[in-house]
Design a protein around this motif. Structure first.
Motif, PDB file in Angstrom:
ATOM      1  N   ASP A  10       0.820  -1.150  -0.114  1.00 26.10           N
ATOM      2  CA  ASP A  10       0.118  -0.164   0.078  1.00 26.10           C
ATOM      3  C   ASP A  10       1.051   1.286  -0.055  1.00 26.10           C
ATOM      4  O   ASP A  10       0.596   2.322  -0.520  1.00 26.10           O
ATOM      5  N   LYS A  11       1.992   1.256   0.724  1.00 27.12           N
ATOM      6  CA  LYS A  11       2.658   2.382   0.904  1.00 27.12           C
ATOM      7  C   LYS A  11       3.229   2.943  -0.569  1.00 27.12           C
ATOM      8  O   LYS A  11       3.533   4.111  -0.905  1.00 27.12           O
ATOM      9  N   TYR A  12       3.847   1.977  -1.299  1.00 27.28           N
ATOM     10  CA  TYR A  12       4.340   2.190  -2.609  1.00 27.28           C
ATOM     11  C   TYR A  12       3.393   2.014  -3.708  1.00 27.28           C
ATOM     12  O   TYR A  12       4.063   1.949  -4.940  1.00 27.28           O
ATOM     13  N   HIS A  13       2.268   1.348  -3.353  1.00 22.21           N
ATOM     14  CA  HIS A  13       1.362   1.064  -4.507  1.00 22.21           C
ATOM     15  C   HIS A  13       1.809   0.297  -5.551  1.00 22.21           C
ATOM     16  O   HIS A  13       1.886   0.199  -6.792  1.00 22.21           O
ATOM     17  N   GLU A  16      -2.497  -3.419  -7.690  1.00 26.99           N
ATOM     18  CA  GLU A  16      -3.893  -3.014  -7.679  1.00 26.99           C
ATOM     19  C   GLU A  16      -4.723  -4.017  -7.719  1.00 26.99           C
ATOM     20  O   GLU A  16      -4.345  -5.259  -8.231  1.00 26.99           O
ATOM     21  N   ASN A  17      -5.849  -4.046  -7.202  1.00 27.69           N
ATOM     22  CA  ASN A  17      -6.849  -5.188  -7.313  1.00 27.69           C
ATOM     23  C   ASN A  17      -7.083  -5.791  -8.654  1.00 27.69           C
ATOM     24  O   ASN A  17      -7.248  -5.026  -9.436  1.00 27.69           O
ATOM     25  N   ARG A  45      -7.183  -9.623  -2.645  1.00 28.54           N
ATOM     26  CA  ARG A  45      -6.978  -8.433  -3.517  1.00 28.54           C
ATOM     27  C   ARG A  45      -7.345  -8.953  -5.049  1.00 28.54           C
ATOM     28  O   ARG A  45      -6.940  -8.329  -6.004  1.00 28.54           O
ATOM     29  N   LYS A 120       2.368  -6.941 -13.318  1.00 25.40           N
ATOM     30  CA  LYS A 120       3.329  -6.949 -12.397  1.00 25.40           C
ATOM     31  C   LYS A 120       4.245  -8.109 -12.483  1.00 25.40           C
ATOM     32  O   LYS A 120       3.762  -9.359 -12.641  1.00 25.40           O
TER      33      LYS A 120
END
Length: 459
Positions: A10-13, A16-17, A45, A120
């Motif tokens: 979450d901190k570095y994104h 994504e779901n 997610r 990713k």
């Protein structure tokens, strides 16, 4: 541990779901922990996962056992598994083994991501890996790019969910949950710099100077990343100045405007202008950028300098002009020469005919014939254009020379170097078109069999 990974994501994104992620696993502790934790996160997610393993083939049966282990792990988790074995384990000259193997691995992961339409690629690098990376870059005299270590996310796709978790935390998690993994004995080899840093240098620094040296290095990297991001944004602002013009193969900057910039910012601007002309090539050394800085400070107009990747820079009155003369790389060509046999080399509009020479045929004054000592050749013979790391033994010498250096010394234009035909055997280049024969395969009084290669024009 799962909370830490979630916070890092979450901190570095990082994710994504609903995304598809390729999970790179070697079978070792770090990548196994990565796979297990992402498997726990995936349902929450809505992630789709593909497991990818690259078999370097460097440790024989152990490498194959790692591949089989990863295959079973993916099967047990009912995940798609993709693997590939490295075809060529010999490292080209001028490249470190670590860099070469890393490039091969990343090329494989990119292919897997494209084939499975993954957004990713997840890597198992952790906190201690980051500390080692920063320390290695310090020893190399790196700038901010090196001191910030590896990034949480690179190129918008490579992600490192474990980067804020230590090696000990990973091992403790695996042992507590009874998760097995493969031990890579090559991690103890002193052949690799990273292993020496991990197993020798860091323990020494911990004992003699700072028990928390790894955390200190990681903390420094995070600070540097933040400062570097600000500097990069400042560079973008400067590049938008009317004092700078940027086109596809040319960039220029007012020398007076450059002199008005802060030294650190000006250095970065010159670096950005250079790299913008060859974005696929990337890095220039600080010495190259310093040449541009010195050019801007020079008072005389008309001064020129040559830089890597076919870039020429010159000063015209108040402007520094950079031009890229890089041409598109010609396709590689390669053909086997059979004995006897003929090769039509359309790329050079010549035909090469190879056969054994008869008594009395040798005439060294003929420019259309090459003579080799057949017994000194390690077949097969190949005619091709140059490759990275090519070398030969110049006639009349006992030493070796890089083909690249020869072309530079002979002032062969960059755009012509990929055209020139070379004949090679299994050991090295033995003939360079219109230039050289190798000392190793020359005909001598001791020669018993002479191989004749005749060259005819196809024009």
């Amino acid at each position: 541990m799962i909370k830490t990974i979630g916070k890092t994501i979450d901190k570095y994104h990082l994710l994504e779901n609903g995304e598809t992620v390729v999970v790179a696993i070697s079978g070792g502790a770090d990548s196994c922990a990565l796979l297990w934790k992402l498997s726990e996160i995936a349902p929450i997610r809505q992630l789709n996962m593909v497991v990818a393993h690259f078999n370097h083939g460097l440790r024989g049966i152990q490498s194959d056992e790692d591949e089989a282990f990863c295959r079973r792990l993916a099967r047990d988790k009912r995940l798609v598994f993709v693997t590939e074995k490295m075809k060529f384990t010999s490292v080209p000259a001028g490249i470190s083994p670590e860099d070469y193997f890393r490039r091969q691995r990343y090329q494989f992961l990119d292919r897997v991501a494209r084939e499975h339409q993954a957004e990713k690629i997840a890597l198992g690098h952790h906190l201690n890996d980051q500390a080692e990376t920063v320390l290695i870059n310090i020893m190399r005299g790196s700038g901010l790019d090196g001191l910030k270590g590896f990034l949480p996310i690179r190129d918008g796709k490579y992600i490192r969910p474990l980067m804020e978790i230590s090696r000990d935390e990973i091992r403790n998690y695996l042992h507590a949950n009874g998760i097995v993994y493969q031990e890579d004995v090559s991690n103890k080899s002193t052949m690799y710099l990273r292993n020496r840093v991990r197993n020798e240098l860091i323990p020494f620094l911990q004992e003699k100077y700072n028990p928390e040296i790894e955390k200190a290095l990681v903390r420094m990297a995070e600070i540097v990343r933040r400062d570097d991001a600000w500097l990069n944004e400042s560079v973008k602002t400067v590049l938008a100045s009317p004092s700078i013009q940027i086109e596809d193969s040319e960039a220029s900057i007012s020398a007076d405007y450059f002199k008005s910039l802060d030294e650190a910012l000006g250095f970065r601007v010159m670096k950005a202008l250079l790299e913008g002309l060859v974005p696929e090539e990337g890095g220039f050394s600080s010495s190259h950028i310093q040449l541009l800085v010195d050019l801007a400070a020079a008072s005389s107009t008309g001064k020129k300098i040559s830089l890597p990747y076919g870039i020429c820079a010159r000063k015209e009155y108040d402007r520094i002009i950079l031009q890229s003369y890089k041409t598109e790389k010609l396709p590689d060509y390669e053909y086997q020469i059979k004995i006897p046999g003929t090769v039509d080399l359309a790329q050079r509009r010549i035909m090469l005919s190879a056969r054994m020479a008869k008594a009395g045929e040798i005439d060294f004054s003929r420019r259309d014939r090459i003579y080799f000592d057949r017994d000194r050749i390690s077949e097969p013979l190949i005619v091709r254009n140059r490759r990275s790391g090519d070398w030969f033994e110049p006639l009349g010498t006992q030493g070796k020379q890089k083909i690249k250096k020869l072309f530079i010394d002979r002032k062969i234009p960059v755009q012509e170097r990929d055209r020139i035909a070379l004949i090679t055997d299994q050991k090295s280049v033995i003939w360079i078109e219109n230039m050289h024969l190798s000392e190793r395969v020359k005909v001598s009084p001791d020669t018993k069999e002479v191989l004749l290669v005749e060259i005819k024009s196809l024009a």
